[in-house]
Design a protein around this motif. Structure first.
Motif, PDB file in Angstrom:
ATOM      1  N   UNK A 230       0.835  -1.210   0.000  1.00  0.00           N
ATOM      2  CA  UNK A 230       0.000   0.000   0.000  1.00  0.00           C
ATOM      3  C   UNK A 230       0.869   1.258   0.000  1.00  0.00           C
ATOM      4  N   UNK A 231       1.767   1.348  -0.970  1.00  0.00           N
ATOM      5  CA  UNK A 231       2.691   2.478  -1.052  1.00  0.00           C
ATOM      6  C   UNK A 231       2.417   3.372  -2.268  1.00  0.00           C
ATOM      7  N   UNK A 232       1.177   3.320  -2.791  1.00  0.00           N
ATOM      8  CA  UNK A 232       0.853   4.128  -3.973  1.00  0.00           C
ATOM      9  C   UNK A 232       1.019   5.619  -3.704  1.00  0.00           C
ATOM     10  N   UNK A 233       0.546   6.084  -2.532  1.00  0.00           N
ATOM     11  CA  UNK A 233       0.614   7.518  -2.209  1.00  0.00           C
ATOM     12  C   UNK A 233       2.061   7.975  -2.059  1.00  0.00           C
ATOM     13  N   UNK A 236       3.733   8.106  -5.470  1.00  0.00           N
ATOM     14  CA  UNK A 236       3.324   9.291  -6.238  1.00  0.00           C
ATOM     15  C   UNK A 236       4.025  10.549  -5.723  1.00  0.00           C
ATOM     16  N   UNK A 237       4.196  10.633  -4.383  1.00  0.00           N
ATOM     17  CA  UNK A 237       4.863  11.799  -3.786  1.00  0.00           C
ATOM     18  C   UNK A 237       6.335  11.862  -4.220  1.00  0.00           C
ATOM     19  N   UNK A 238       7.003  10.709  -4.221  1.00  0.00           N
ATOM     20  CA  UNK A 238       8.407  10.670  -4.655  1.00  0.00           C
ATOM     21  C   UNK A 238       8.528  11.010  -6.138  1.00  0.00           C
ATOM     22  N   UNK A 239       7.560  10.518  -6.923  1.00  0.00           N
ATOM     23  CA  UNK A 239       7.572  10.842  -8.349  1.00  0.00           C
ATOM     24  C   UNK A 239       7.412  12.346  -8.553  1.00  0.00           C
TER      25      UNK A 239
END
Length: 593
Positions: A230-233, A236-239
């Motif tokens: 569950x590391x989608x958020x 996205x933040x790192x991207x």
């Protein structure tokens, strides 16, 4: 230029491209200069004809004079058009020689680097990452091509044009020529400085884009793990952080890039102002005509791009020199895995290790200590041991990916160093522990070691590796593409396809390096029973951490931290109650459970 001197052999090889390119550059510039002179003649003709025209006002000669005048102007126009077409044609020939030469050099240099890479030992690849190797054969070679092609072309153009134009300008009026040329060195230096900043920031953008691409690739490749945790958020933040950095660097480049053409326009405009101001004084003094002023303005515009190109060419040459130095660094590395006597013969398969010791040259780790082994032709030896005991190192030494630090390896009683390397490896079948498959069809992966292998042999090898039924279930069967590194196959299927690739070569020596670790016990037994028939007439080295793989062996060696701790047949080792029996009983209990 010292590092770039390496390319001189290619310039000699394609010398006719260079010679013809230089000739065509001179001719195209001649056709570029003549129109400026025609313009001068035309303008002076207009001024002189008008004076005479009005002198014969209302005279019958006036109309005749007008016809001669208009015909002359038309003739000048046609000549200017013809010269422009001729200049364009020879510019085309310039690019067809010098730029084509650069593409030939690029092709040859890439092939030389690639072929050289393949001669280098495995130790070289342990010390350098794949990205660096790829950068030198692609990006660095592209930068070198910019020197061999555009830089040489613009440099020749600048030299030829300067000789022709400045000589002619000075012959007309030295004072005006001096004033006209004053801003041009400033233009060249300014372009050089701005271009260096642009190159530096462009490289920063490339590095940022590389990091961004790597991050995205890893995120998509590992999407299953990413979703499971569950590391989608967070992803996205790192991207967004990486993307913001890329945007910031791109904007900084745009700000510098916007200075380029204003600088050119200002300095070229200054040259034109000086032409008109100083030229006007010369006209008043009677030393020049208005046609000369127009001619000089055309010359200034002709010199603008070559002078701009001087700064650009200097920057490109510096980048090419740095890139060629990086390329030379690898080209100067020579392999120490060479044949001493270049023996080429059909081997029987007898293998002997004599007091072999091996230390990895890059890390200094002692992997093998005083290892001795003798395997007669047609026999099978099993080498067992835990992870890190040195089993795979023995496979690398036998295939001569490395040379021993001390001791000796013999094949059929002849030192392995005396064999022709290609001839020796062609008679070996190797299944590595880390399976690597190519993005090809199943059939072509099996044929990799023997491209001319008939399809029936391919299918037989797949049967022997117990993969035939799996392949028949695929929609495209033997023409199924396995994807990058065999991503479409399971771990066991990849190992079995790797085994099929090795046995399809019909090798004299078969080396199986822990190649059944990803298959279940039942599949392992099927494969081992098939291999028993295949191993019957060839020397086999079975490397494993599982005792079950050793049941086909005539002789078993137990290895620990590079040292033999036990050796003998299965029955002998069981009767000793040592490390082998302990490992055997543990794995037997695990299988029963």
């Amino acid at each position: 230029m010292k590092s770039l001197s390496y390319l001189n052999k290619y310039l000699v090889k394609y010398k006719w491209y260079l010679i013809l390119g230089t000739l065509f550059t001179a001719i195209s510039n001649l056709f570029g200069i003549f129109p400026a002179q025609l313009v001068r003649y035309a303008l002076d003709l207009v001024r002189e004809t008008l004076d005479v025209y009005y002198l014969y006002d209302k005279s019958p000669l006036q109309s005749s004079l007008y016809e001669v005048f208009t015909f002359s102007i038309l003739l000048f126009g046609i000549m200017t058009l013809v010269l422009a077409l001729l200049k364009g044609f020879f510019l085309f020939l310039v690019r067809q020689t010098l730029i084509v030469m650069s593409r030939h050099v690029e092709y040859d240099l890439k092939n030389e680097i690639y072929n050289h890479y393949q001669t280098l030992p495995l130790s070289f690849y342990r010390q350098h990452n794949t990205g660096d190797l790829m950068a030198r054969i692609s990006e660095d070679v592209s930068k070198v091509r910019m020197y061999v092609g555009p830089s040489i072309m613009y440099g020749l153009n600048l030299i030829v044009l300067f000789i022709l134009v400045i000589t002619y300008m000075v012959s007309i009026n030295a004072r005006l020529s001096l004033y006209v040329l004053l801003p041009l060195p400033v233009l060249s230096i300014a372009i050089y400085i701005v271009n260096n900043i642009i190159i530096q920031r462009s490289e920063e953008i490339q590095r940022s884009l590389s990091r961004l691409s790597t991050y995205v690739q890893e995120a998509f490749s590992g999407i299953r793990v990413l979703k499971a945790f569950v590391q989608e958020t967070n992803s996205a933040a790192k991207f967004e952080i990486e993307s913001d950095e890329y945007r910031s660097k791109s904007l900084s480049l745009t700000r510098v890039d916007s200075l380029f053409f204003p600088i050119v326009a200002i300095l070229v405009g200054l040259s034109n102002v000086l032409v008109i101001f100083v030229g006007g004084q010369e006209i008043l003094a009677g030393r020049l005509t208005p046609g000369n002023i127009t001619e000089f303005i055309l010359y200034v515009n002709m010199l603008t791009w070559p002078v701009m190109a001087l700064g650009w060419t200097t920057s490109q040459t510096q980048r090419a020199a740095a890139s060629q130095e990086r390329i030379n660094e690898f080209l100067n590395i020579k392999t120490d895995i060479v044949s001493q006597k270049d023996i080429q013969r059909t081997i029987n398969g007898e293998i002997e290790f004599k007091h072999v010791r091996f230390v990895y040259p890059d890390s200094g780790i002692v992997a093998i200590k005083d290892f001795s082994m003798h395997v007669r032709a047609g026999e099978t030896v099993a080498i067992l041991g835990t992870t890190g005991s040195g089993k795979s190192t023995l496979a690398n030494l036998l295939t001569r990916m490395y040379d021993v630090t001390s001791g000796e390896i013999l094949v059929d009683g002849i030192p392995i160093k005396d064999y022709n390397l290609t001839s020796l490896r062609e008679q070996m079948g190797y299944v590595p522990q880390d399976v690597f498959l190519f993005s090809e069809t199943i059939s072509n992966n099996v044929r990799f070691g023997k491209p001319e292998l008939p399809q029936e042999r391919v299918e037989q090898a797949i049967r022997d590796a117990d993969l035939y039924q799996n392949v028949r279930e695929f929609p495209e069967q033997f023409d199924t593409r396995v994807g990058e590194r065999g991503v479409t196959l399971s771990g066991g299927q990849k190992q079995r396809l790797s085994i099929a690739r090795a046995i399809a070569r019909d090798p004299k020596i078969l080396i199986l390096d822990d190649c059944l670790s990803a298959v279940d016990t039942n599949t392992e037994n099927i494969i081992l029973n098939n291999l028993q028939r295949i191993m019957a007439d060839r020397t086999s080295v079975v490397i494993s951490h599982r005792v079950s793989s050793a049941k086909l062996a005539d002789f078993i060696i137990m290895l620990d931290e590079g040292t033999i701790i036990e050796q003998g047949t299965h029955d002998d080792l069981i009767s000793r109650n040592g490390a082998y029996r302990e490992l055997y009983e543990k794995q037997l209990q695990t299988e029963e459970a």
